[in-house]
Design a protein around this motif. Structure first.
Motif, PDB file in Angstrom:
ATOM      1  N   TYR A  26      -2.923   2.508  -7.691  1.00  0.00           N
ATOM      2  CA  TYR A  26      -4.092   1.324  -7.113  1.00  0.00           C
ATOM      3  C   TYR A  26      -5.374   1.865  -7.820  1.00  0.00           C
ATOM      4  O   TYR A  26      -6.176   0.806  -8.421  1.00  0.00           O
ATOM      5  CB  TYR A  26      -4.188   1.411  -5.639  1.00  0.00           C
ATOM      6  CG  TYR A  26      -3.088   0.543  -5.074  1.00  0.00           C
ATOM      7  CD1 TYR A  26      -2.408  -0.667  -5.574  1.00  0.00           C
ATOM      8  CD2 TYR A  26      -2.285   1.117  -4.077  1.00  0.00           C
ATOM      9  CE1 TYR A  26      -1.302  -1.048  -5.258  1.00  0.00           C
ATOM     10  CE2 TYR A  26      -1.223   0.524  -3.407  1.00  0.00           C
ATOM     11  CZ  TYR A  26      -0.592  -0.643  -3.925  1.00  0.00           C
ATOM     12  OH  TYR A  26       0.340  -1.169  -3.440  1.00  0.00           O
ATOM     13  N   LEU A  44      -6.796  -0.563  -1.209  1.00  0.00           N
ATOM     14  CA  LEU A  44      -5.629  -0.041  -1.036  1.00  0.00           C
ATOM     15  C   LEU A  44      -5.434   1.448  -1.354  1.00  0.00           C
ATOM     16  O   LEU A  44      -4.439   2.032  -0.689  1.00  0.00           O
ATOM     17  CB  LEU A  44      -4.657  -1.086  -1.912  1.00  0.00           C
ATOM     18  CG  LEU A  44      -4.458  -2.468  -1.571  1.00  0.00           C
ATOM     19  CD1 LEU A  44      -3.689  -3.369  -2.663  1.00  0.00           C
ATOM     20  CD2 LEU A  44      -3.820  -2.687  -0.001  1.00  0.00           C
ATOM     21  N   GLU A  48      -3.832   4.289   1.309  1.00  0.00           N
ATOM     22  CA  GLU A  48      -2.740   5.038   0.927  1.00  0.00           C
ATOM     23  C   GLU A  48      -3.069   6.708   1.126  1.00  0.00           C
ATOM     24  O   GLU A  48      -2.303   7.646   1.559  1.00  0.00           O
ATOM     25  CB  GLU A  48      -2.023   5.188  -0.503  1.00  0.00           C
ATOM     26  CG  GLU A  48      -1.785   3.569  -0.985  1.00  0.00           C
ATOM     27  CD  GLU A  48      -0.409   3.238   0.140  1.00  0.00           C
ATOM     28  OE1 GLU A  48       0.251   4.120   0.625  1.00  0.00           O
ATOM     29  OE2 GLU A  48      -0.082   1.958   0.071  1.00  0.00           O
ATOM     30  N   GLU A  96       6.162  -2.030  -2.843  1.00  0.00           N
ATOM     31  CA  GLU A  96       5.305  -2.218  -1.542  1.00  0.00           C
ATOM     32  C   GLU A  96       6.446  -2.791  -0.569  1.00  0.00           C
ATOM     33  O   GLU A  96       6.659  -2.693   0.685  1.00  0.00           O
ATOM     34  CB  GLU A  96       4.262  -3.231  -1.417  1.00  0.00           C
ATOM     35  CG  GLU A  96       3.111  -2.366  -1.934  1.00  0.00           C
ATOM     36  CD  GLU A  96       2.399  -1.347  -1.035  1.00  0.00           C
ATOM     37  OE1 GLU A  96       3.032  -1.096   0.059  1.00  0.00           O
ATOM     38  OE2 GLU A  96       1.608  -0.549  -1.278  1.00  0.00           O
ATOM     39  N   ASP A 114       0.566  -1.239   7.933  1.00  0.00           N
ATOM     40  CA  ASP A 114      -0.040  -1.189   6.871  1.00  0.00           C
ATOM     41  C   ASP A 114       0.943  -1.595   5.823  1.00  0.00           C
ATOM     42  O   ASP A 114       0.377  -2.422   4.698  1.00  0.00           O
ATOM     43  CB  ASP A 114      -0.771   0.274   6.624  1.00  0.00           C
ATOM     44  CG  ASP A 114      -1.838   0.499   7.570  1.00  0.00           C
ATOM     45  OD1 ASP A 114      -2.495  -0.439   8.052  1.00  0.00           O
ATOM     46  OD2 ASP A 114      -2.563   1.643   7.532  1.00  0.00           O
ATOM     47  N   GLU A 115       2.214  -0.780   5.532  1.00  0.00           N
ATOM     48  CA  GLU A 115       2.888  -1.205   4.360  1.00  0.00           C
ATOM     49  C   GLU A 115       3.239  -2.690   4.111  1.00  0.00           C
ATOM     50  O   GLU A 115       3.389  -3.323   3.161  1.00  0.00           O
ATOM     51  CB  GLU A 115       4.143  -0.092   4.499  1.00  0.00           C
ATOM     52  CG  GLU A 115       3.827   1.235   4.316  1.00  0.00           C
ATOM     53  CD  GLU A 115       3.294   1.719   2.868  1.00  0.00           C
ATOM     54  OE1 GLU A 115       3.279   0.644   1.990  1.00  0.00           O
ATOM     55  OE2 GLU A 115       2.696   2.579   2.777  1.00  0.00           O
ATOM     56  N   HIS A 118       0.087  -4.611   3.228  1.00  0.00           N
ATOM     57  CA  HIS A 118       0.080  -4.053   1.811  1.00  0.00           C
ATOM     58  C   HIS A 118       0.881  -4.918   0.791  1.00  0.00           C
ATOM     59  O   HIS A 118       0.393  -5.331  -0.111  1.00  0.00           O
ATOM     60  CB  HIS A 118       0.114  -2.474   1.608  1.00  0.00           C
ATOM     61  CG  HIS A 118      -0.744  -1.717   2.102  1.00  0.00           C
ATOM     62  ND1 HIS A 118      -0.672  -0.191   1.974  1.00  0.00           N
ATOM     63  CD2 HIS A 118      -1.831  -2.033   2.756  1.00  0.00           C
ATOM     64  CE1 HIS A 118      -1.713   0.265   2.640  1.00  0.00           C
ATOM     65  NE2 HIS A 118      -2.264  -0.671   3.110  1.00  0.00           N
TER      66      HIS A 118
END
Length: 358
Positions: A26, A44, A48, A96, A114-115, A118
């Protein structure tokens, strides 16, 4: 506290390496962008980084030497550094998707959530890129695919009819030129017509000059209702626009109600689409002709042409799958099956006509 299994430590180290690599992807993508997209990508990367901190905390003094991340993330990081294109974003979207579907049992619920979010963020960023290249990309894909399939079908059709090598070559070259010109002209007319239709459908600027003189909002509400808004939403929007005029002395640019620039970007430019279609059709159509152009003939030339076109079809299908966010292998196989199937039909017809003419 129970001792941690060696397998758990190895898995946590690999997770740590993958999170760091994903953050790097990212950051590399952000280097190629500005404004809001850059801010989103850096956010992002920070997220991570927080995930990586979780695995560092679990490992404690067992972090050890850095572990190499999964090969997918290594490749993705290099591609992001070199290109930073929508193609890389599409690959990141698939990464992702895999991450959200395969969350480690030792990850927190927040990390799992979150994933999943994302994946949607990257999908949105990739969608922006797809919109920007959709017109030209569509023309390129259709051109390459049509060139490969149509000229292979044409060439092996006349081969099956047992004509001489010179006739096969001339037929293939004629098919290449005629098809490329036809595709280029067709794309130009199609895209020009779409852009003219969008321009004709856009709200005119003349109405904006009449807004300060409107006595009531109901006339303006009719414009929004004609554009598809509900009566309630149209009245609210009309009152908002008139309030802007009263306060600022001018109407908000949102009066236009749609996004013609985005729609025009999705369609593409007529010249760009035409050139893209012409070039990629000609490139694809040249592949099945090459064996005869280099002096080959008979079964060897036929098998080489079919094999080369098959590889090209797999590549085109895989690229389409990756950029569209779909499964590349399935798209590649589908592209191959359709192309070879069409060629097989024309080969059968050519063989039948050749036999009847003999």
């Amino acid at each position: 506290m129970a001792p941690t299994a060696h397998a758990d430590v190895r898995r946590w180290r690999r997770n740590l390496a993958d999170e760091r690599a994903e953050a790097q992807v990212y950051r590399e993508l952000a280097r190629h962008r500005t404004g809001e997209e850059r801010e989103i990508l850096l956010a992002l990367a920070d997220a991570e980084g927080r995930h990586a901190a979780h695995w560092e905390e679990l490992l404690g003094d067992r972090v050890g030497e850095p572990v190499r991340p999964s090969w997918q993330f290594r490749v993705l990081a290099r591609m992001a550094r070199w290109f930073g294109s929508v193609f890389v974003l599409a690959l990141a979207q698939r990464a992702e998707a895999r991450a959200s579907a395969d969350v480690d049992a030792d990850a927190t619920a927040t990390m799992a959530a979150d994933e999943r979010i994302h994946e949607e963020v990257v999908r949105g960023l990739a969608a922006r890129g797809r919109t920007r290249l959709s017109g030209t990309f569509r023309a390129a894909v259709f051109g390459a695919n049509d060139g490969l399939v149509s000229n292979l079908a044409l060439v092996i059709g006349v081969v099956a009819a047992r004509v001489d090598t010179r006739t096969v070559l001339l037929t293939g070259l004629a098919g290449l030129l005629a098809g490329a010109l036809s595709m280029g002209a067709g794309e130009f007319i199609s895209v020009r017509s779409q852009r003219e239709l969008l321009a004709a459908s856009a709200l005119g600027t003349g109405a904006e000059h009449a807004l300060p003189h409107l006595g009531q909002a109901n006339e303006l509400a009719l414009v929004y209702r004609a554009r598809g808004m509900s009566a309630q939403d149209a009245e609210a929007r009309a009152e908002e626009v008139l309030a802007d005029i009263a306060e600022l002395g001018q109407a908000s640019t949102a009066f236009r109600g749609d996004h013609p620039a985005e729609e025009h970007a999705a369609v593409g430019t007529d010249i760009g689409a035409s050139l893209s279609s012409f070039t990629f059709f000609a490139s694809g159509a040249a592949i099945p002709v090459l064996p005869w152009a280099f002096g080959m003939s008979g079964t060897a030339a036929l098998l080489l042409a079919v094999g080369a076109v098959g590889v090209a079809l797999l590549l085109v299908g895989a690229v389409v799958g990756l950029i569209s966010g779909g499964p590349p292998v399935r798209r590649a196989v589908r592209q191959l099956a359709i192309g070879i199937g069409a060629a097989a039909v024309t080969y059968g017809l050519g063989a039948a006509f050749g036999a009847s003419g003999g």
